[in-house]
Design a protein around this motif. Structure first.
Motif, mmCIF file in Angstrom:
data_model
loop_
_atom_site.group_PDB
_atom_site.id
_atom_site.type_symbol
_atom_site.label_atom_id
_atom_site.label_comp_id
_atom_site.label_asym_id
_atom_site.label_seq_id
_atom_site.Cartn_x
_atom_site.Cartn_y
_atom_site.Cartn_z
ATOM 1 N N LEU A 1 -13.723 -20.620 -46.343
ATOM 2 C CA LEU A 1 -15.180 -20.092 -46.271
ATOM 3 C C LEU A 1 -15.006 -18.648 -47.097
ATOM 4 O O LEU A 1 -16.053 -18.080 -47.542
ATOM 5 C CB LEU A 1 -15.265 -19.633 -44.854
ATOM 6 N N LEU A 2 -14.071 -18.025 -46.953
ATOM 7 C CA LEU A 2 -13.729 -16.692 -47.826
ATOM 8 C C LEU A 2 -14.086 -17.024 -49.225
ATOM 9 O O LEU A 2 -14.748 -16.412 -50.146
ATOM 10 C CB LEU A 2 -12.586 -16.139 -47.735
ATOM 11 N N TYR A 3 -13.517 -18.080 -49.876
ATOM 12 C CA TYR A 3 -13.593 -18.603 -51.207
ATOM 13 C C TYR A 3 -15.216 -18.946 -51.444
ATOM 14 O O TYR A 3 -15.634 -18.383 -52.502
ATOM 15 C CB TYR A 3 -12.841 -20.042 -51.386
ATOM 16 N N GLN A 4 -15.926 -19.319 -50.300
ATOM 17 C CA GLN A 4 -17.217 -19.586 -50.462
ATOM 18 C C GLN A 4 -18.073 -18.128 -50.611
ATOM 19 O O GLN A 4 -19.087 -17.953 -51.325
ATOM 20 C CB GLN A 4 -17.982 -20.263 -49.350
ATOM 21 N N LEU A 5 -17.657 -17.462 -49.999
ATOM 22 C CA LEU A 5 -18.300 -15.883 -49.864
ATOM 23 C C LEU A 5 -18.022 -15.393 -51.137
ATOM 24 O O LEU A 5 -19.003 -14.692 -51.831
ATOM 25 C CB LEU A 5 -17.829 -15.106 -48.691
ATOM 26 N N ILE A 6 -16.787 -15.518 -51.722
ATOM 27 C CA ILE A 6 -16.680 -14.867 -53.128
ATOM 28 C C ILE A 6 -17.260 -15.578 -54.177
ATOM 29 O O ILE A 6 -17.752 -15.153 -55.218
ATOM 30 C CB ILE A 6 -14.885 -14.921 -53.361
ATOM 31 N N ASP A 7 -17.275 -16.958 -54.011
ATOM 32 C CA ASP A 7 -18.167 -17.793 -54.904
ATOM 33 C C ASP A 7 -19.671 -17.411 -55.114
ATOM 34 O O ASP A 7 -20.398 -17.346 -56.107
ATOM 35 C CB ASP A 7 -18.248 -19.071 -54.597
ATOM 36 N N GLU B 1 -2.939 -17.165 -53.915
ATOM 37 C CA GLU B 1 -4.178 -18.162 -54.372
ATOM 38 C C GLU B 1 -5.476 -17.248 -54.005
ATOM 39 O O GLU B 1 -6.459 -17.208 -54.890
ATOM 40 C CB GLU B 1 -4.375 -19.382 -53.518
ATOM 41 N N MET B 2 -5.441 -16.199 -52.816
ATOM 42 C CA MET B 2 -6.433 -15.533 -52.706
ATOM 43 C C MET B 2 -6.413 -14.272 -53.919
ATOM 44 O O MET B 2 -7.718 -14.148 -54.409
ATOM 45 C CB MET B 2 -6.486 -14.707 -51.417
#
Length: 688
Positions: free
Chosen positions: A516-522, A547-548
């Motif tokens: 979900l953090l990846y999605q917020l960054i995307d 990875e983050m």
């Protein structure tokens, strides 16, 4: 700095980055604008931090030293090289530490008519006072251990972890005897205030009291000279235990705790004035590697200086900042009734932890409350939280407490609290297999006219009234059903050792935080690609997940503006062309410990704000139970944003994290001084 061999991205080694954080603590001890006694306390914090670093991080690296070259390639670094770099940095910092204490702080105390005197500086009157104190209070606690020669088959005594010892050298007609004496700081105060004389104040350390009275201790021996040099051993503190969650786990944990004092030696800190023959005797008998030897000053275990007595008046400490009330939240009324009207935010330590205790006490006595669920990680020594939970159970409430026994260095205390809770009728779950429970959440279930109503408290910091006075955290009271229903579902899952996905509001580790953090960054990347301003502000204690970091580099390359506020470790390298031109990293180290985790995403003009218990470390994302929660209330969103803006304009206590790792203070050409922690206090004071 090194480059990750798999992802080919620039990274700072996490251990090296941590040492630069501890250097920021040392900078506070060097800052002449910090009150004098507080500077001593920053030296104590630096010392305590370094002890824990050796017990945990250096211990881990030592285990990795003998691995093969293929595994080193997978790690991305050579543990031996990192250990060498650590030693070089630590020796440099220890020298800086000694200079600050001996050449600056001691002299500035003397200018305030406060003298820390040693055994060589006692006159007859003060010497008589010290000897009388020694014979009555200290001597009964001392039992010297006479050491055998180097060719002895008798094992060398086991030095306890982080205790201070004297290695005593007695010489008689060129014949030498050695002895060990443990300094009893666990029993007797490290500091003795001596009688005042003509307005001059004198303090002597327990170490020097013993040095002065060595003749009373070794009276049965003939000697021409007797010398004492302080040493301190830091051991591997990692626990080797079976992760089975059962009564056997508690027993295994207790046995491991008992072994912790006998872990592998990581560091021998020694008085740099120690004679070579005495040091060689120690090294030979203890079978120490040269890498474990760190020269230091006359005094070790400087963490005791946290309790240094202020005999010079209030100007030598920070002025008090009385805790503030939360606007419109009345401790004289029901917290529950007020929560039904709106959400409330408590910003610690500026505002009082009493609101959280009041919430639990009300739950304990309210006849409509049926159940309390809570996660506990670290607790105060005399915990009002525990008392409220036991009272609730005794009042017939069902109280379910998930108590994490594996909270590092609080394991023994948490075993004690577990037993207290069980005796008090609380249902205690002592953990989840393979995962530490690090979430800071509490849910009260109350039966009302229209059915069950849920009241939640979610926080970035522990339910700990002691640390709540020195840690900067946020604690949210809410009845928002999107959040409370998620929390109820989470607690049910934890009770059954089950993890869920697809929560409506909260973000949880170990299953969803990364995704979900990846999605917020995307989403910010897409906003930027559409020609609008994509940005994020992330505040945390540590950033080390590779990875983050790679994901943040990806966002940077898409043009997203990223502002990071990181108190401790930061493995991301800002300002690197092709990776991090749009990333800035700031670190605030000041009177209070910055501990809140705040995530702000631009979201195309409709900002999303989350508070979290999790840092962006692999363990928090993938191997712990953590909760991040959204802020829906408009007024609270503004308050958090205002606080973040205040921190971003700090030009007094903010350091820049950069490629050079030089901890440069961020100043501005502005004549106006901005110090975030003072400004936040005043903001909340006048807001209320």
């Amino acid at each position: 700095m090194f480059t990750d061999v798999k992802r080919k991205i620039p990274l700072i080694n996490r251990e090296i980055s941590w040492l630069y954080f501890n250097e920021r603590v040392l900078q506070e001890a060097a800052d002449k604008t910090v009150p004098l006694v507080e500077r001593l306390r920053f030296l104590a914090i630096f010392s305590s931090n370094l002890d824990e670093f050796y017990r945990v991080r250096v211990a881990t690296l030592n285990r990795l030293v003998d691995i093969n070259s293929k595994t080193k390639t997978m790690l991305g670094f050579n543990p031996r090289k990192i250990l060498n770099e650590i030693k070089n940095i630590v020796v440099r910092l220890e020298r800086r530490f000694d200079y600050l204490y001996e050449q600056e702080i001691i002299k500035e105390l003397e200018a305030q008519k406060i003298f820390i005197i040693n055994d060589q500086q006692l006159n007859v009157v003060r010497g008589t006072y010290v000897r009388e104190y020694f014979r009555k209070q200290v001597l009964p606690t001392l039992v010297p251990i006479m050491l055998e020669g180097e060719d002895s088959l008798k094992p060398f005594p086991e030095l306890k972890d982080r205790r201070i010892y004297f290695i005593v050298k007695l010489t008689f007609r060129k014949k030498v005897k050695f002895a060990l004496v443990e300094i009893p700081t666990k029993i007797i105060s490290r500091f003795l205030i001596l009688p005042e004389n003509n307005g001059l104040k004198f303090i002597i350390l327990l170490d020097d009291i013993i040095r002065y009275c060595l003749d009373d201790l070794f009276f049965i021996f003939e000697y021409d000279t007797v010398e004492a040099y302080s040493i301190q051993l830091t051991r591997d503190a990692e626990l080797d235990i079976d992760a089975d969650i059962s009564e056997k786990f508690v027993d295994a944990l207790m046995q491991s705790l008992q072994r912790r004092d006998k872990g592998r030696p990581m560091r021998l800190l020694y008085d740099s004035d120690i004679p070579l023959d005495t040091l060689n005797h120690l090294v030979s008998r203890m079978r120490l590697d040269s890498d474990a030897l760190i020269p230091g000053g006359r005094y070790h275990n400087f963490k005791d200086f946290i309790d240094f007595p202020n005999v010079g008046g209030s100007s030598l400490e920070y002025p008090p900042m009385p805790q503030l009330r939360v606007n419109n939240l009345d401790l004289g009324r029901s917290i529950f009734s007020q929560m039904t009207q709106r959400d409330y935010l408590v910003s610690l330590p500026y505002q009082s932890f009493d609101y959280i205790v009041h919430f639990l006490r009300e739950a304990a006595i309210d006849p409509k409350v049926k159940e309390i669920d809570i996660c506990l990680y670290r607790l105060a020594e005399n915990s009002s939280v525990i008392n409220a939970l036991i009272n609730a159970a005794q009042n017939g409430k069902r109280v379910n407490c998930l108590l994490e026994l594996k909270a590092r260095f609080d394991e023994e205390a948490n075993i004690y609290w577990r037993n207290r809770l069980v005796e008090g009728g609380v249902n205690v779950n002592i953990g989840v297999v393979q995962y530490k429970v690090h979430a800071k959440i509490c849910l009260v279930t109350r039966r009302e006219k229209n059915g069950l109503m849920y009241y939640a408290n979610l926080a970035t910091g522990n339910f700990n009234e002691k640390t709540a006075k020195i840690y900067c955290d946020h604690s949210l009271f809410t009845v928002n059903p999107l959040i409370t229903k998620d929390i109820k579902r989470l607690f049910k899952g934890l009770e059954k050792q089950t993890f869920h996905r697809s929560y409506k509001a909260i973000i949880t580790s170990p299953l969803e935080t990364r995704q979900l953090l990846y999605q917020l960054i995307d989403d910010e990347i897409e906003v930027t690609k559409s020609g609008r301003k994509g940005y994020m502000i992330l505040k945390m204690n540590s950033l080390s997940d590779e990875e983050m970091i790679a994901k943040l580099y990806e966002a940077n390359n898409a043009g997203v503006t990223i502002q990071l506020m990181i108190r401790g470790m930061c493995c991301l390298v800002p300002g690197q062309e092709g990776f991090s031109e749009h990333i800035t990293v700031r670190s605030i180290v000041d009177r209070y410990l910055e501990h809140a985790r705040v995530w702000i995403f631009g979201n195309g003009g409709e900002e999303k704000i989350y508070l979290s218990s999790a840092d962006l470390m692999t363990r928090n994302i993938d191997r712990r139970i953590e909760v991040a929660f959204p802020i829906y209330d408009v007024d609270i969103r503004k308050e958090i944003r205002d606080i973040i803006n205040i921190q971003l304009r700090d030009n007094t206590k903010t350091r820049e994290i950069n490629q050079m790792n030089n901890n440069r203070y961020i100043g501005t050409k502005s004549k106006i001084r901005h110090r975030a922690q003072e400004d936040i206090y005043n903001y909340l004071k006048y807001k209320s």
